[in-house]
Design a protein around this motif. Structure first.
Motif, PDB file in Angstrom:
ATOM      1  N   PHE A 214       0.913  -1.174  -0.091  1.00 52.54           N
ATOM      2  CA  PHE A 214       0.065  -0.097  -0.033  1.00 52.54           C
ATOM      3  C   PHE A 214       0.778   1.298  -0.027  1.00 52.54           C
ATOM      4  N   VAL A 215       1.795   1.346  -0.951  1.00 55.86           N
ATOM      5  CA  VAL A 215       2.684   2.710  -1.090  1.00 55.86           C
ATOM      6  C   VAL A 215       1.535   4.012  -1.475  1.00 55.86           C
ATOM      7  N   PRO A 216       1.641   4.850  -0.680  1.00 60.78           N
ATOM      8  CA  PRO A 216       0.782   6.137  -0.795  1.00 60.78           C
ATOM      9  C   PRO A 216       1.523   7.015  -1.998  1.00 60.78           C
ATOM     10  N   VAL A 217       0.685   7.939  -2.521  1.00 60.01           N
ATOM     11  CA  VAL A 217       1.161   8.811  -3.338  1.00 60.01           C
ATOM     12  C   VAL A 217       2.279   9.442  -2.886  1.00 60.01           C
ATOM     13  N   ARG A 218       3.196  10.058  -3.882  1.00 60.15           N
ATOM     14  CA  ARG A 218       4.445  10.750  -3.498  1.00 60.15           C
ATOM     15  C   ARG A 218       3.883  11.845  -2.706  1.00 60.15           C
ATOM     16  N   PRO A 354       4.553   8.811   5.745  1.00 65.41           N
ATOM     17  CA  PRO A 354       3.231   9.251   6.247  1.00 65.41           C
ATOM     18  C   PRO A 354       3.193   9.532   7.991  1.00 65.41           C
ATOM     19  N   SER A 355       2.194  10.121   8.191  1.00 65.32           N
ATOM     20  CA  SER A 355       2.206  10.177   9.750  1.00 65.32           C
ATOM     21  C   SER A 355       1.714   8.722  10.169  1.00 65.32           C
ATOM     22  N   GLY A 356       2.523   8.386  11.293  1.00 58.88           N
ATOM     23  CA  GLY A 356       2.244   6.744  11.775  1.00 58.88           C
ATOM     24  C   GLY A 356       0.884   6.786  12.658  1.00 58.88           C
ATOM     25  N   HIS A 357       0.478   7.982  13.103  1.00 61.99           N
ATOM     26  CA  HIS A 357      -0.872   8.110  13.777  1.00 61.99           C
ATOM     27  C   HIS A 357      -1.820   7.910  12.991  1.00 61.99           C
ATOM     28  N   ALA A 358      -1.845   8.706  11.661  1.00 61.11           N
ATOM     29  CA  ALA A 358      -2.779   8.627  10.616  1.00 61.11           C
ATOM     30  C   ALA A 358      -2.986   7.095  10.205  1.00 61.11           C
ATOM     31  N   VAL A 359      -1.823   6.443   9.946  1.00 66.03           N
ATOM     32  CA  VAL A 359      -1.962   4.992   9.414  1.00 66.03           C
ATOM     33  C   VAL A 359      -2.556   4.126  10.401  1.00 66.03           C
ATOM     34  N   LEU A 360      -1.889   3.883  11.436  1.00 63.46           N
ATOM     35  CA  LEU A 360      -2.358   2.751  12.630  1.00 63.46           C
ATOM     36  C   LEU A 360      -3.740   3.215  13.025  1.00 63.46           C
ATOM     37  N   ASN A 362      -6.177   4.894  11.558  1.00 63.72           N
ATOM     38  CA  ASN A 362      -7.396   4.459  10.675  1.00 63.72           C
ATOM     39  C   ASN A 362      -7.412   3.121  10.333  1.00 63.72           C
ATOM     40  N   ALA A 363      -6.070   1.972  10.342  1.00 65.40           N
ATOM     41  CA  ALA A 363      -6.125   0.747  10.220  1.00 65.40           C
ATOM     42  C   ALA A 363      -6.826   0.175  11.369  1.00 65.40           C
ATOM     43  N   SER A 364      -6.708   0.603  12.624  1.00 71.24           N
ATOM     44  CA  SER A 364      -7.220   0.244  14.026  1.00 71.24           C
ATOM     45  C   SER A 364      -8.884   0.491  13.751  1.00 71.24           C
ATOM     46  N   PHE A 420      -2.686  11.590   3.628  1.00 67.64           N
ATOM     47  CA  PHE A 420      -2.440   9.879   2.702  1.00 67.64           C
ATOM     48  C   PHE A 420      -2.211   8.876   3.668  1.00 67.64           C
ATOM     49  N   GLY A 421      -1.747   9.435   4.765  1.00 61.19           N
ATOM     50  CA  GLY A 421      -1.605   8.199   6.096  1.00 61.19           C
ATOM     51  C   GLY A 421      -2.669   8.044   6.319  1.00 61.19           C
ATOM     52  N   ASN A 422      -3.960   8.667   6.350  1.00 63.02           N
ATOM     53  CA  ASN A 422      -5.299   8.231   6.669  1.00 63.02           C
ATOM     54  C   ASN A 422      -5.648   7.034   5.509  1.00 63.02           C
ATOM     55  N   LYS A 423      -5.469   7.276   4.266  1.00 64.88           N
ATOM     56  CA  LYS A 423      -5.725   6.631   3.210  1.00 64.88           C
ATOM     57  C   LYS A 423      -5.149   5.202   3.311  1.00 64.88           C
ATOM     58  N   GLN A 424      -3.753   5.252   3.440  1.00 66.57           N
ATOM     59  CA  GLN A 424      -3.099   4.103   3.642  1.00 66.57           C
ATOM     60  C   GLN A 424      -3.485   3.336   4.840  1.00 66.57           C
TER      61      GLN A 424
END
Length: 445
Positions: A214-218, A354-360, A362-364, A420-424
């Protein structure tokens, strides 16, 4: 000489979760999973375990408990049915019926933490207190003995599996060499710590297929031109820190979750040990399973799937962090906007995007929404030991959105890292849900 003093709030084994919330059902005190998670989190706080590594520990701590539950409850899907790399035989030498699998699951969590964590020996006292608790509850001595034996046997299986995830190879890989100037990440004040886990993408994932799935956009192209989009992003971070409203300050503090937080006083640096982002979401999982009145077995399922999600979210996020290797707002603003500026939160020691908080988060939120529902309201008291909160949310995604924007309010992330962290994170959640749906793991409430 700089003197460093470490300070942390010990999360007591006897502490409870779910501020001002009532349970629909009440499990006996010796089957309270949140207390066990708290005890393990306290050791991680003591050890200043970095966020990706903390997620890994939560993952393996829960696997043994899940295996024991699935072994004794046919309604619980076997781990091997949705984790393709898990092929170990979970059959035990101890016959079913001669041990209490739920007691064994609790003890297995403690024993796994004891054997895996750097200061795991601290959990021996918790294990001793747990045995005393069982005896106080009139649990038969032979059942206690056999349950402990089952837990120890399962712990060995989990640790054997953990040794194949490449973690033990990290120390042999090249360390990160920062490049001063330009668009690349560089250590930030006040500690100028070296990069955390630059090779984390090599860790074996649990449910996603690979670290780069899941590579996000640049990210926004780096530029020092004051008319550029990058400069505008940096100036937005700079502006939001000027006389912020109290609500923004509260949100930033509530989701800080920085195990490396340090403040200075003269020549002294004072370290405050805090729960990791993954620890915060494990706490949330504990809160909501209790509020939902889930059975022990379903609570184990939720906590395990949350831990697995955290493991994969960090692997996916860290893959991109060291690919784009982006400069942090603090470094950019100090060089091109205001040399005296400092972010409200301390910048953690790894790249921007990306933002780690955003990724984890939203995944959670995605996985917990699948398991417990879209409009699950709860009160989160995870940060009360650190003088913040509690805060109430109407859904998991509302909490994730707040966790994400907290990094902007705190001055440690540009907006594109959050967006984009949210999307990832949502893509990671979708993959986890796809796998558990295929394994026929249903909603848990």
């Amino acid at each position: 000489m700089i003197k460093i003093i470490s300070v942390f709030f010990l999360i007591l084994y006897s502490a409870t979760l779910g501020y001002a919330q009532k349970n629909k059902k009440s499990l006996p005190d010796y089957l309270q999973l949140d207390k066990t998670i708290n005890a393990i989190s306290a050791v991680m706080i003591h050890d200043v375990v970095n966020p990706p590594a903390a997620a890994r520990y939560y993952n393996y701590v829960m696997l043994g408990a899940y295996n024991l539950t699935a072994l004794n409850n046919k309604e619980i899907v076997r781990l091997a049915d949705f984790v393709k790399t898990y092929k170990d035989d979970n059959q035990l030498n101890i016959e079913k019926g001669k041990y209490n699998y739920q007691i064994a699951a609790i003890y297995c969590m403690l024993e796994t933490g004891k054997q895996m964590l750097p200061s795991g020996f601290m959990l021996q006292d918790t294990e001793d207190k747990y045995i005393k608790l069982l005896k106080d509850n009139k649990i038969d001595d032979d059942i206690i003995k056999q349950s402990i034996a089952a837990a120890v046997e399962m712990t060995a299986k989990v640790i054997k599996y953990s040794k194949g995830d490449n973690y033990n190879k990290l120390s042999g890989k090249l360390r990160y060499t920062p490049i001063k100037g330009g668009k690349n990440w560089y250590p930030t004040p006040p500690t100028y710590m070296e990069a955390i886990e630059p090779n984390w993408k090599t860790i074996r994932p649990m449910l996603i297929d690979s670290s780069n799935e899941f590579v996000p956009v640049r990210p926004t192209p780096f530029s020092t031109d004051s008319t550029s989009e990058f400069y505008k992003q940096a100036y937005d971070v700079y502006k939001v820190s000027k006389n912020p409203p109290m609500e923004q300050v509260t949100i930033a503090n509530f989701w800080d979750c920085n195990p490396f937080a340090v403040t200075t006083s003269g020549h002294m640096m004072i370290g405050f040990k805090k729960i990791s982002p993954g620890g915060h979401w494990m706490n949330i999982a504990g809160i909501v399973t209790k509020k939902a009145g889930l059975s022990f077995d379903r609570s184990v399922t939720v906590l395990t799937l949350e831990a697995v999600t955290l493991m994969d979210a960090f692997i996916s996020c860290w893959d991109e962090k060291y690919r784009s290797n982006g400069i942090r707002p603090e470094t950019y603003i100090n060089k091109y906007i205001d040399i005296t500026w400092t972010p409200y939160l301390q910048t953690p020691p790894f790249p921007e995007y990306p933002s780690g908080h955003a990724v984890l988060s939203n995944a959670s939120a995605g996985v917990l929404t699948y398991l417990l529902g879209d409009k699950f309201a709860y009160t989160d008291d995870s940060e009360v030991p650190y003088g913040v909160g509690p805060r109430s949310f109407k859904s998991f995604y509302e909490a994730a959105e707040e966790a994400s924007i907290s990094r902007f309010y705190g001055g440690i992330h540009f907006k594109d890292a959050i967006v984009f962290g949210n999307k990832q994170g949502r893509l990671v959640a979708a993959k986890v849900i796809e796998k558990i749906k295929a394994a026929k793991i249903p909603r848990q409430n």
